[in-house]
Design a protein around this motif. Structure first.
Motif, PDB file in Angstrom:
ATOM      1  N   HIS A  45       2.105  -1.422  -8.414  1.00 49.40           N
ATOM      2  CA  HIS A  45       2.925  -1.242  -7.214  1.00 49.40           C
ATOM      3  C   HIS A  45       2.080  -1.245  -5.937  1.00 49.40           C
ATOM      4  O   HIS A  45       2.532  -1.730  -4.893  1.00 49.40           O
ATOM      5  N   LEU A  46       0.856  -0.729  -6.023  1.00 47.67           N
ATOM      6  CA  LEU A  46      -0.022  -0.768  -4.843  1.00 47.67           C
ATOM      7  C   LEU A  46      -0.452  -2.210  -4.552  1.00 47.67           C
ATOM      8  O   LEU A  46      -0.488  -2.642  -3.397  1.00 47.67           O
ATOM      9  N   ALA A  47      -0.777  -2.948  -5.619  1.00 44.77           N
ATOM     10  CA  ALA A  47      -1.220  -4.341  -5.429  1.00 44.77           C
ATOM     11  C   ALA A  47      -0.066  -5.191  -4.906  1.00 44.77           C
ATOM     12  O   ALA A  47      -0.248  -6.039  -4.026  1.00 44.77           O
ATOM     13  N   ARG A  48       1.132  -4.914  -5.429  1.00 43.45           N
ATOM     14  CA  ARG A  48       2.303  -5.684  -4.969  1.00 43.45           C
ATOM     15  C   ARG A  48       2.538  -5.467  -3.474  1.00 43.45           C
ATOM     16  O   ARG A  48       3.043  -6.342  -2.776  1.00 43.45           O
ATOM     17  N   ALA A  49       2.136  -4.276  -2.990  1.00 50.52           N
ATOM     18  CA  ALA A  49       2.298  -3.980  -1.549  1.00 50.52           C
ATOM     19  C   ALA A  49       1.118  -4.513  -0.739  1.00 50.52           C
ATOM     20  O   ALA A  49       0.980  -4.192   0.440  1.00 50.52           O
ATOM     21  N   GLY A 381       4.111   5.036  -4.015  1.00 51.52           N
ATOM     22  CA  GLY A 381       5.017   5.304  -2.889  1.00 51.52           C
ATOM     23  C   GLY A 381       4.529   6.459  -2.027  1.00 51.52           C
ATOM     24  O   GLY A 381       4.693   6.445  -0.805  1.00 51.52           O
ATOM     25  N   THR A 382       3.931   7.477  -2.651  1.00 59.51           N
ATOM     26  CA  THR A 382       3.399   8.614  -1.890  1.00 59.51           C
ATOM     27  C   THR A 382       2.254   8.151  -1.000  1.00 59.51           C
ATOM     28  O   THR A 382       2.159   8.535   0.174  1.00 59.51           O
ATOM     29  N   ILE A 383       1.389   7.304  -1.554  1.00 59.55           N
ATOM     30  CA  ILE A 383       0.243   6.796  -0.783  1.00 59.55           C
ATOM     31  C   ILE A 383       0.712   5.873   0.337  1.00 59.55           C
ATOM     32  O   ILE A 383       0.261   5.975   1.483  1.00 59.55           O
ATOM     33  N   LEU A 384       1.663   5.002   0.013  1.00 54.99           N
ATOM     34  CA  LEU A 384       2.127   4.016   0.991  1.00 54.99           C
ATOM     35  C   LEU A 384       3.181   4.600   1.938  1.00 54.99           C
ATOM     36  O   LEU A 384       3.471   4.033   2.986  1.00 54.99           O
ATOM     37  N   GLY A 385       3.755   5.729   1.527  1.00 53.44           N
ATOM     38  CA  GLY A 385       4.824   6.344   2.324  1.00 53.44           C
ATOM     39  C   GLY A 385       6.079   5.491   2.341  1.00 53.44           C
ATOM     40  O   GLY A 385       6.814   5.472   3.314  1.00 53.44           O
ATOM     41  N   ASP A 386       6.335   4.774   1.222  1.00 53.90           N
ATOM     42  CA  ASP A 386       7.462   3.827   1.251  1.00 53.90           C
ATOM     43  C   ASP A 386       8.501   4.067   0.166  1.00 53.90           C
ATOM     44  O   ASP A 386       9.280   3.183  -0.125  1.00 53.90           O
TER      45      ASP A 386
END
Ligand SMILES: Cc1cc2nc3c(=O)[nH]c(=O)nc-3n(C[C@H](O)[C@H](O)[C@H](O)COP(=O)(O)OP(=O)(O)OC[C@H]3O[C@@H](n4cnc5c(N)ncnc54)[C@H](O)[C@@H]3O)c2cc1C
Length: 428
Positions: A45-49, A381-386
Protein backbone atom coordinates in the motif's frame (compact mmCIF):
# COMPACT_ATOMS: atom_id res chain seq x y z
CA UNK A 1 18.94 -17.80 6.26
CA UNK A 2 16.61 -19.81 8.53
CA UNK A 3 15.06 -22.65 6.50
CA UNK A 4 11.35 -22.70 5.70
CA UNK A 5 9.67 -25.42 7.80
CA UNK A 6 8.80 -28.58 5.93
CA UNK A 7 5.03 -28.06 5.61
CA UNK A 8 2.22 -28.87 3.20
CA UNK A 9 2.27 -25.21 2.18
CA UNK A 10 6.01 -25.21 1.42
CA UNK A 11 5.54 -28.38 -0.63
CA UNK A 12 2.65 -27.04 -2.72
CA UNK A 13 3.07 -23.24 -3.03
CA UNK A 14 4.32 -21.71 -6.28
CA UNK A 15 7.87 -20.37 -5.90
CA UNK A 16 8.26 -16.92 -4.37
CA UNK A 17 9.86 -13.95 -6.10
CA UNK A 18 13.64 -13.46 -5.98
CA UNK A 19 14.46 -11.67 -2.72
CA UNK A 20 18.25 -11.45 -2.52
CA UNK A 21 19.94 -10.33 0.71
CA UNK A 22 20.68 -6.65 1.19
CA UNK A 23 24.39 -6.46 0.30
CA UNK A 24 25.07 -2.70 0.26
CA UNK A 25 23.78 0.46 1.92
CA UNK A 26 20.45 1.70 0.56
CA UNK A 27 18.02 4.58 0.97
CA UNK A 28 14.23 4.43 0.97
CA UNK A 29 11.28 6.46 2.20
CA UNK A 30 10.05 3.53 4.30
CA UNK A 31 11.83 0.47 5.66
CA UNK A 32 9.58 -2.45 6.61
CA UNK A 33 10.95 -5.13 8.94
CA UNK A 34 9.13 -8.47 8.49
CA UNK A 35 7.73 -9.93 5.27
CA UNK A 36 4.56 -11.58 6.50
CA UNK A 37 1.06 -10.34 5.66
CA UNK A 38 1.47 -7.23 7.86
CA UNK A 39 4.76 -6.09 6.37
CA UNK A 40 3.95 -7.06 2.80
CA UNK A 41 0.53 -5.42 2.86
CA UNK A 42 2.04 -2.25 4.38
CA UNK A 43 4.76 -2.29 1.70
CA UNK A 44 2.23 -2.88 -1.07
CA UNK A 45 0.00 0.00 0.00
CA UNK A 46 2.91 2.38 0.63
CA UNK A 47 4.49 1.53 -2.73
CA UNK A 48 1.14 1.91 -4.49
CA UNK A 49 1.00 5.45 -3.05
CA UNK A 50 4.34 6.21 -4.71
CA UNK A 51 6.67 5.77 -1.71
CA UNK A 52 10.08 4.08 -2.08
CA UNK A 53 9.76 1.01 0.13
CA UNK A 54 12.39 -1.51 1.18
CA UNK A 55 11.37 -4.69 3.03
CA UNK A 56 13.76 -6.79 5.13
CA UNK A 57 13.05 -10.31 6.35
CA UNK A 58 15.33 -12.56 8.35
CA UNK A 59 14.06 -15.52 6.30
CA UNK A 60 11.95 -15.01 3.18
CA UNK A 61 8.42 -13.71 2.48
CA UNK A 62 6.02 -15.93 4.42
CA UNK A 63 8.75 -17.52 6.55
CA UNK A 64 6.87 -16.70 9.80
CA UNK A 65 3.24 -17.42 10.64
CA UNK A 66 2.11 -16.13 7.26
CA UNK A 67 3.53 -19.19 5.54
CA UNK A 68 2.54 -21.68 8.25
CA UNK A 69 -1.03 -20.98 9.31
CA UNK A 70 -4.24 -22.89 8.71
CA UNK A 71 -5.18 -20.59 5.82
CA UNK A 72 -8.59 -19.73 7.25
CA UNK A 73 -9.84 -16.26 6.41
CA UNK A 74 -11.87 -15.75 9.57
CA UNK A 75 -14.75 -13.27 9.59
CA UNK A 76 -14.82 -10.54 12.17
CA UNK A 77 -11.05 -10.57 12.63
CA UNK A 78 -11.26 -11.75 16.24
CA UNK A 79 -12.94 -14.42 18.36
CA UNK A 80 -15.00 -11.95 20.42
CA UNK A 81 -18.66 -11.11 20.04
CA UNK A 82 -19.33 -7.67 18.52
CA UNK A 83 -20.98 -6.37 21.72
CA UNK A 84 -17.97 -7.50 23.77
CA UNK A 85 -15.62 -5.64 21.41
CA UNK A 86 -17.68 -2.48 21.87
CA UNK A 87 -17.69 -3.01 25.65
CA UNK A 88 -13.89 -3.45 25.64
CA UNK A 89 -12.98 -0.57 23.31
CA UNK A 90 -15.87 1.83 23.84
CA UNK A 91 -18.49 2.85 21.29
CA UNK A 92 -16.17 4.75 18.91
CA UNK A 93 -13.13 2.44 18.64
CA UNK A 94 -15.30 -0.63 19.23
CA UNK A 95 -17.49 0.11 16.19
CA UNK A 96 -14.43 1.03 14.14
CA UNK A 97 -12.76 -2.20 15.09
CA UNK A 98 -15.84 -4.18 14.00
CA UNK A 99 -15.50 -2.40 10.67
CA UNK A 100 -11.84 -3.48 10.67
CA UNK A 101 -12.79 -7.12 11.21
CA UNK A 102 -15.39 -6.89 8.52
CA UNK A 103 -13.30 -5.19 5.85
CA UNK A 104 -10.26 -7.38 6.49
CA UNK A 105 -11.84 -10.49 4.88
CA UNK A 106 -12.92 -8.48 1.85
CA UNK A 107 -9.46 -6.96 1.46
CA UNK A 108 -7.82 -10.41 1.28
CA UNK A 109 -10.07 -11.53 -1.58
CA UNK A 110 -9.85 -8.12 -3.30
CA UNK A 111 -6.04 -8.21 -3.32
CA UNK A 112 -6.05 -11.80 -4.57
CA UNK A 113 -8.28 -10.80 -7.45
CA UNK A 114 -6.58 -7.50 -8.24
CA UNK A 115 -3.07 -9.00 -8.38
CA UNK A 116 -4.08 -12.41 -9.76
CA UNK A 117 -2.58 -14.22 -6.75
CA UNK A 118 -2.73 -17.99 -7.24
CA UNK A 119 -3.41 -19.29 -3.75
CA UNK A 120 -6.35 -21.70 -3.97
CA UNK A 121 -8.68 -18.95 -2.71
CA UNK A 122 -12.18 -20.13 -1.92
CA UNK A 123 -14.97 -18.28 -0.07
CA UNK A 124 -17.58 -20.85 0.95
CA UNK A 125 -18.07 -19.28 4.41
CA UNK A 126 -16.97 -20.02 7.96
CA UNK A 127 -18.65 -22.45 10.38
CA UNK A 128 -18.22 -22.42 14.14
CA UNK A 129 -19.07 -25.59 16.05
CA UNK A 130 -20.38 -25.14 19.60
CA UNK A 131 -20.30 -27.39 22.65
CA UNK A 132 -23.03 -27.29 25.29
CA UNK A 133 -25.18 -24.42 26.48
CA UNK A 134 -22.24 -22.03 26.49
CA UNK A 135 -21.33 -22.77 22.87
CA UNK A 136 -24.96 -22.44 21.87
CA UNK A 137 -25.26 -19.02 23.50
CA UNK A 138 -22.09 -17.83 21.76
CA UNK A 139 -23.22 -19.06 18.35
CA UNK A 140 -26.70 -17.58 18.81
CA UNK A 141 -25.22 -14.24 19.84
CA UNK A 142 -22.64 -14.20 17.02
CA UNK A 143 -25.37 -14.80 14.45
CA UNK A 144 -27.77 -12.33 16.06
CA UNK A 145 -25.27 -9.53 16.62
CA UNK A 146 -23.63 -9.74 13.18
CA UNK A 147 -27.00 -10.16 11.43
CA UNK A 148 -28.18 -7.02 13.26
CA UNK A 149 -25.18 -5.28 11.64
CA UNK A 150 -26.33 -6.47 8.23
CA UNK A 151 -23.90 -9.38 7.78
CA UNK A 152 -24.94 -12.82 6.55
CA UNK A 153 -24.57 -14.96 9.68
CA UNK A 154 -27.02 -17.58 10.94
CA UNK A 155 -27.36 -19.95 13.88
CA UNK A 156 -27.36 -23.70 13.17
CA UNK A 157 -29.09 -26.42 15.17
CA UNK A 158 -27.18 -29.69 15.75
CA UNK A 159 -28.62 -31.42 12.66
CA UNK A 160 -27.97 -28.41 10.46
CA UNK A 161 -24.32 -28.13 11.42
CA UNK A 162 -23.91 -31.91 10.94
CA UNK A 163 -25.44 -31.68 7.46
CA UNK A 164 -23.21 -28.75 6.54
CA UNK A 165 -19.82 -30.04 7.69
CA UNK A 166 -20.24 -33.78 8.24
CA UNK A 167 -19.63 -34.20 11.99
CA UNK A 168 -22.26 -34.80 14.69
CA UNK A 169 -19.81 -33.76 17.39
CA UNK A 170 -21.29 -30.28 17.94
CA UNK A 171 -24.42 -29.33 19.85
CA UNK A 172 -24.90 -26.21 17.75
CA UNK A 173 -23.21 -24.18 15.06
CA UNK A 174 -23.02 -20.86 13.31
CA UNK A 175 -22.50 -20.05 9.63
CA UNK A 176 -20.89 -16.78 8.58
CA UNK A 177 -20.73 -16.14 4.82
CA UNK A 178 -17.69 -13.85 5.00
CA UNK A 179 -15.07 -16.54 5.68
CA UNK A 180 -12.99 -18.71 3.39
CA UNK A 181 -9.67 -20.38 2.77
CA UNK A 182 -6.36 -19.63 1.08
CA UNK A 183 -3.08 -21.49 0.63
CA UNK A 184 -1.31 -19.23 3.13
CA UNK A 185 2.26 -19.37 1.83
CA UNK A 186 1.07 -18.93 -1.76
CA UNK A 187 -0.90 -15.88 -0.57
CA UNK A 188 2.18 -14.45 1.22
CA UNK A 189 4.37 -15.01 -1.84
CA UNK A 190 1.68 -13.47 -4.04
CA UNK A 191 1.56 -10.40 -1.78
CA UNK A 192 5.36 -10.12 -2.08
CA UNK A 193 5.07 -10.23 -5.88
CA UNK A 194 2.29 -7.65 -5.76
CA UNK A 195 4.37 -5.32 -3.55
CA UNK A 196 7.33 -5.72 -5.91
CA UNK A 197 5.10 -5.01 -8.90
CA UNK A 198 4.13 -1.72 -7.22
CA UNK A 199 7.81 -0.81 -6.83
CA UNK A 200 8.77 -2.17 -3.40
CA UNK A 201 12.15 -3.86 -2.99
CA UNK A 202 12.14 -7.03 -0.85
CA UNK A 203 15.28 -8.55 0.69
CA UNK A 204 15.30 -12.00 2.28
CA UNK A 205 18.05 -13.40 4.53
CA UNK A 206 18.43 -9.88 5.91
CA UNK A 207 17.65 -9.72 9.61
CA UNK A 208 17.44 -6.20 10.97
CA UNK A 209 19.86 -6.01 13.89
CA UNK A 210 19.50 -2.40 15.08
CA UNK A 211 17.50 0.77 14.52
CA UNK A 212 19.00 4.17 15.28
CA UNK A 213 18.28 7.83 14.56
CA UNK A 214 19.88 9.24 11.44
CA UNK A 215 19.36 12.98 11.09
CA UNK A 216 15.64 13.62 10.75
CA UNK A 217 15.05 9.95 9.86
CA UNK A 218 16.24 6.50 10.81
CA UNK A 219 18.85 3.91 9.95
CA UNK A 220 18.00 0.20 10.00
CA UNK A 221 21.07 -2.01 10.12
CA UNK A 222 21.50 -5.58 8.96
CA UNK A 223 24.62 -7.69 9.32
CA UNK A 224 26.03 -6.45 5.99
CA UNK A 225 24.49 -3.05 5.24
CA UNK A 226 22.07 -0.40 6.41
CA UNK A 227 19.00 1.40 5.11
CA UNK A 228 18.43 5.14 5.61
CA UNK A 229 14.75 6.00 5.70
CA UNK A 230 12.13 8.45 6.94
CA UNK A 231 9.90 5.83 8.50
CA UNK A 232 10.23 2.32 9.89
CA UNK A 233 7.41 -0.24 10.05
CA UNK A 234 7.96 -3.16 12.42
CA UNK A 235 5.92 -6.19 11.34
CA UNK A 236 7.55 -9.04 13.25
CA UNK A 237 4.54 -10.27 15.27
CA UNK A 238 5.25 -13.50 17.25
CA UNK A 239 8.88 -13.41 16.09
CA UNK A 240 9.52 -9.98 17.64
CA UNK A 241 12.94 -9.80 19.28
CA UNK A 242 14.77 -6.97 20.98
CA UNK A 243 14.95 -4.65 17.95
CA UNK A 244 12.80 -1.98 19.57
CA UNK A 245 12.79 -1.58 23.37
CA UNK A 246 9.59 -2.90 24.93
CA UNK A 247 7.91 -4.13 21.72
CA UNK A 248 8.55 -7.79 22.51
CA UNK A 249 6.75 -7.31 25.84
CA UNK A 250 3.51 -6.21 24.16
CA UNK A 251 2.75 -9.75 22.94
CA UNK A 252 3.13 -13.34 24.05
CA UNK A 253 4.00 -15.85 21.31
CA UNK A 254 2.09 -19.11 21.74
CA UNK A 255 2.96 -22.20 19.70
CA UNK A 256 0.28 -23.39 17.30
CA UNK A 257 0.34 -26.61 15.27
CA UNK A 258 -1.07 -27.78 11.99
CA UNK A 259 -1.12 -31.30 10.62
CA UNK A 260 -2.42 -32.55 7.24
CA UNK A 261 -3.45 -35.92 5.86
CA UNK A 262 -2.72 -37.35 2.45
CA UNK A 263 -5.56 -36.61 -0.04
CA UNK A 264 -8.66 -38.42 1.28
CA UNK A 265 -9.94 -41.40 -0.68
CA UNK A 266 -13.20 -41.23 -2.66
CA UNK A 267 -15.00 -43.26 0.02
CA UNK A 268 -14.18 -40.73 2.79
CA UNK A 269 -13.89 -37.39 1.00
CA UNK A 270 -17.62 -36.76 0.34
CA UNK A 271 -18.38 -37.26 4.05
CA UNK A 272 -15.90 -34.68 5.39
CA UNK A 273 -16.55 -30.95 4.95
CA UNK A 274 -18.59 -31.42 1.76
CA UNK A 275 -18.97 -27.63 1.38
CA UNK A 276 -15.22 -27.00 1.94
CA UNK A 277 -15.98 -24.54 4.75
CA UNK A 278 -13.39 -23.16 7.13
CA UNK A 279 -14.36 -24.51 10.56
CA UNK A 280 -13.44 -23.63 14.12
CA UNK A 281 -15.02 -23.98 17.57
CA UNK A 282 -16.35 -21.96 20.49
CA UNK A 283 -14.26 -23.70 23.19
CA UNK A 284 -11.30 -22.16 25.07
CA UNK A 285 -8.72 -24.52 23.55
CA UNK A 286 -9.94 -25.07 20.03
CA UNK A 287 -9.11 -26.90 16.85
CA UNK A 288 -9.72 -25.45 13.37
CA UNK A 289 -9.88 -27.40 10.15
CA UNK A 290 -10.56 -27.39 6.40
CA UNK A 291 -9.76 -29.27 3.21
CA UNK A 292 -7.23 -28.23 0.58
CA UNK A 293 -7.72 -28.36 -3.19
CA UNK A 294 -6.54 -31.98 -3.30
CA UNK A 295 -8.86 -33.16 -0.54
CA UNK A 296 -6.30 -33.25 2.27
CA UNK A 297 -7.81 -32.74 5.71
CA UNK A 298 -5.88 -29.99 7.51
CA UNK A 299 -6.36 -29.40 11.22
CA UNK A 300 -4.62 -27.06 13.63
CA UNK A 301 -4.67 -26.40 17.35
CA UNK A 302 -2.56 -26.30 20.45
CA UNK A 303 -0.44 -29.26 21.50
CA UNK A 304 1.88 -29.61 24.48
CA UNK A 305 3.32 -26.22 25.35
CA UNK A 306 6.90 -27.02 26.31
CA UNK A 307 9.84 -27.74 24.02
CA UNK A 308 8.03 -26.91 20.85
CA UNK A 309 9.97 -27.49 17.63
CA UNK A 310 9.24 -26.28 14.10
CA UNK A 311 7.89 -29.76 13.32
CA UNK A 312 5.21 -29.30 15.94
CA UNK A 313 3.70 -32.06 17.99
CA UNK A 314 0.52 -33.39 16.52
CA UNK A 315 -0.96 -36.27 18.62
CA UNK A 316 -3.51 -34.13 20.48
CA UNK A 317 -4.65 -32.41 17.31
CA UNK A 318 -4.92 -35.73 15.41
CA UNK A 319 -6.92 -37.23 18.29
CA UNK A 320 -9.33 -34.29 18.01
CA UNK A 321 -9.61 -34.94 14.25
CA UNK A 322 -10.62 -38.58 14.85
CA UNK A 323 -13.16 -37.56 17.49
CA UNK A 324 -14.77 -35.24 14.94
CA UNK A 325 -14.50 -37.56 11.93
CA UNK A 326 -14.03 -41.21 13.00
CA UNK A 327 -13.90 -42.12 9.29
CA UNK A 328 -10.38 -40.62 9.23
CA UNK A 329 -9.10 -43.63 11.23
CA UNK A 330 -6.20 -45.19 9.35
CA UNK A 331 -5.70 -42.20 7.03
CA UNK A 332 -2.06 -41.30 6.48
CA UNK A 333 -0.90 -38.04 8.09
CA UNK A 334 1.61 -36.50 5.70
CA UNK A 335 2.72 -33.23 7.28
CA UNK A 336 3.02 -31.48 10.61
CA UNK A 337 4.52 -28.12 11.46
CA UNK A 338 4.33 -25.28 13.97
CA UNK A 339 4.54 -21.50 14.24
CA UNK A 340 4.25 -18.70 16.80
CA UNK A 341 1.23 -16.41 16.60
CA UNK A 342 1.18 -13.50 19.05
CA UNK A 343 -1.39 -12.94 21.80
CA UNK A 344 -2.20 -9.48 23.23
CA UNK A 345 -3.53 -8.57 26.67
CA UNK A 346 -7.13 -8.11 25.54
CA UNK A 347 -7.00 -10.44 22.49
CA UNK A 348 -7.28 -7.52 20.06
CA UNK A 349 -4.56 -6.45 17.56
CA UNK A 350 -2.29 -3.47 18.17
CA UNK A 351 -1.08 -0.57 16.05
CA UNK A 352 1.73 1.30 17.82
CA UNK A 353 3.38 4.64 17.05
CA UNK A 354 6.61 3.90 18.95
CA UNK A 355 8.46 7.10 18.08
CA UNK A 356 8.28 9.81 15.41
CA UNK A 357 8.30 7.76 12.18
CA UNK A 358 8.42 4.33 13.83
CA UNK A 359 5.29 2.16 13.73
CA UNK A 360 4.39 -1.44 14.55
CA UNK A 361 1.37 -3.63 13.84
CA UNK A 362 1.00 -6.99 15.54
CA UNK A 363 -0.96 -9.26 17.89
CA UNK A 364 -3.67 -11.00 15.88
CA UNK A 365 -4.30 -13.71 18.47
CA UNK A 366 -4.23 -16.52 15.94
CA UNK A 367 -6.55 -14.76 13.47
CA UNK A 368 -4.16 -12.83 11.25
CA UNK A 369 -4.74 -13.91 7.65
CA UNK A 370 -7.37 -11.22 7.24
CA UNK A 371 -6.45 -8.91 10.16
CA UNK A 372 -2.73 -8.66 9.37
CA UNK A 373 -3.54 -7.87 5.74
CA UNK A 374 -5.77 -4.96 6.78
CA UNK A 375 -3.32 -3.93 9.51
CA UNK A 376 -0.75 -3.44 6.75
CA UNK A 377 -3.21 -1.12 5.00
CA UNK A 378 -3.88 0.69 8.30
CA UNK A 379 -0.15 1.13 8.94
CA UNK A 380 0.30 2.57 5.46
CA UNK A 381 -2.76 4.80 5.94
CA UNK A 382 -1.51 6.03 9.33
CA UNK A 383 1.85 6.99 7.81
CA UNK A 384 0.31 8.56 4.71
CA UNK A 385 -2.61 10.07 6.62
CA UNK A 386 -4.97 8.83 3.90
CA UNK A 387 -7.25 6.23 5.46
CA UNK A 388 -10.06 6.03 7.92
CA UNK A 389 -8.48 4.85 11.20
CA UNK A 390 -10.12 1.57 12.25
CA UNK A 391 -7.59 0.63 14.96
CA UNK A 392 -6.55 3.05 17.67
CA UNK A 393 -2.90 4.12 17.47
CA UNK A 394 -1.22 3.58 20.85
CA UNK A 395 2.23 4.32 22.28
CA UNK A 396 2.66 0.91 23.94
CA UNK A 397 0.79 -1.72 25.94
CA UNK A 398 3.07 -4.20 27.66
CA UNK A 399 2.27 -7.34 29.60
CA UNK A 400 3.20 -6.62 33.23
CA UNK A 401 4.71 -10.02 34.01
CA UNK A 402 6.04 -10.81 30.55
CA UNK A 403 9.05 -12.74 31.82
CA UNK A 404 6.68 -15.23 33.49
CA UNK A 405 4.67 -15.73 30.28
CA UNK A 406 5.42 -19.46 30.06
CA UNK A 407 3.76 -20.02 33.43
CA UNK A 408 0.78 -17.96 32.30
CA UNK A 409 0.42 -19.95 29.07
CA UNK A 410 0.68 -23.28 30.89
CA UNK A 411 -1.94 -22.19 33.44
CA UNK A 412 -4.26 -20.98 30.69
CA UNK A 413 -3.91 -24.24 28.73
CA UNK A 414 -4.44 -26.43 31.76
CA UNK A 415 -7.48 -24.60 33.12
CA UNK A 416 -8.83 -24.09 29.59
CA UNK A 417 -8.75 -27.82 28.86
CA UNK A 418 -10.36 -28.64 32.22
CA UNK A 419 -13.15 -26.08 31.82
CA UNK A 420 -13.78 -27.19 28.21
CA UNK A 421 -14.13 -30.78 29.43
CA UNK A 422 -16.64 -29.69 32.07
CA UNK A 423 -18.61 -27.70 29.47
CA UNK A 424 -18.75 -30.74 27.17
CA UNK A 425 -19.77 -33.07 29.98
CA UNK A 426 -22.54 -30.62 30.90
CA UNK A 427 -23.71 -30.84 27.30
CA UNK A 428 -23.95 -34.63 27.18
C1 LIG B 1 0.10 -22.80 13.06
C2 LIG B 1 -0.66 -21.51 12.86
C3 LIG B 1 -1.97 -21.53 12.40
C4 LIG B 1 -2.66 -20.34 12.19
N1 LIG B 1 -3.89 -20.39 11.61
C5 LIG B 1 -4.51 -19.24 11.26
C6 LIG B 1 -5.71 -19.28 10.50
O1 LIG B 1 -6.16 -20.35 10.06
N2 LIG B 1 -6.33 -18.11 10.23
C7 LIG B 1 -5.81 -16.90 10.64
O2 LIG B 1 -6.43 -15.87 10.38
N3 LIG B 1 -4.64 -16.84 11.32
C8 LIG B 1 -3.97 -17.96 11.61
N4 LIG B 1 -2.76 -17.91 12.24
C9 LIG B 1 -2.20 -16.58 12.58
C10 LIG B 1 -1.60 -15.87 11.36
O3 LIG B 1 -0.79 -16.75 10.64
C11 LIG B 1 -0.76 -14.67 11.83
O4 LIG B 1 -1.55 -13.85 12.67
C12 LIG B 1 -0.25 -13.82 10.69
O5 LIG B 1 0.39 -14.61 9.71
C13 LIG B 1 0.70 -12.75 11.21
O6 LIG B 1 1.33 -12.13 10.11
P1 LIG B 1 2.53 -11.14 10.38
O7 LIG B 1 2.96 -10.64 9.06
O8 LIG B 1 2.16 -10.12 11.38
O9 LIG B 1 3.67 -12.02 11.06
P2 LIG B 1 4.54 -13.22 10.48
O10 LIG B 1 3.94 -13.83 9.30
O11 LIG B 1 4.88 -14.11 11.62
O12 LIG B 1 5.86 -12.48 9.96
C14 LIG B 1 6.82 -11.94 10.80
C15 LIG B 1 8.12 -11.89 10.01
O13 LIG B 1 9.06 -11.09 10.71
C16 LIG B 1 10.34 -11.59 10.39
N5 LIG B 1 11.29 -11.05 11.37
C17 LIG B 1 11.28 -11.17 12.71
N6 LIG B 1 12.32 -10.47 13.25
C18 LIG B 1 12.98 -9.92 12.21
C19 LIG B 1 14.15 -9.10 12.11
N7 LIG B 1 14.83 -8.69 13.20
N8 LIG B 1 14.57 -8.72 10.89
C20 LIG B 1 13.91 -9.11 9.76
N9 LIG B 1 12.81 -9.90 9.81
C21 LIG B 1 12.34 -10.29 11.02
C22 LIG B 1 10.17 -13.09 10.42
O14 LIG B 1 11.19 -13.73 9.67
C23 LIG B 1 8.77 -13.26 9.81
O15 LIG B 1 8.82 -13.58 8.43
C24 LIG B 1 -2.04 -19.08 12.49
C25 LIG B 1 -0.72 -19.07 12.95
C26 LIG B 1 -0.03 -20.26 13.11
C27 LIG B 1 1.41 -20.23 13.56
Amino acid sequence: MPAMPDSLWAATAPPGPETPPLESDAAADMAVVGAGYTGLSAALHLARAGRRVLVLDAGEPGWGCSGRNGGQVNPGGMKMLPDDVVAALGPVWGERFLEFGDRSCDLVFELIERYGIECEALRPGYVQGGYGAKGRRFNEEWARQWAARGREARFLERDEVAALIGTRRYDSGMYDARGGNVQPLAYARGLARAAISEGAVVHGASAATAISRDGAGWSVRTERASVRCECVVLATNGYTGGLWPGLRETVVPVASFVTATAPLGHNVLPTVLPGRHAVSETARIIVYYRLDRHGRFIIGGRGPWFEVTDRGDAPQVRAAALALFPQLEGVEWEYQWAGWPAITRDHLPRLFALDRGVYAGLGYNGRGVASATLMGRQLAGTILGDCEPLVEVRASDRFTFHRFRQIGISYHMLTGRLLDRLDRRGAA
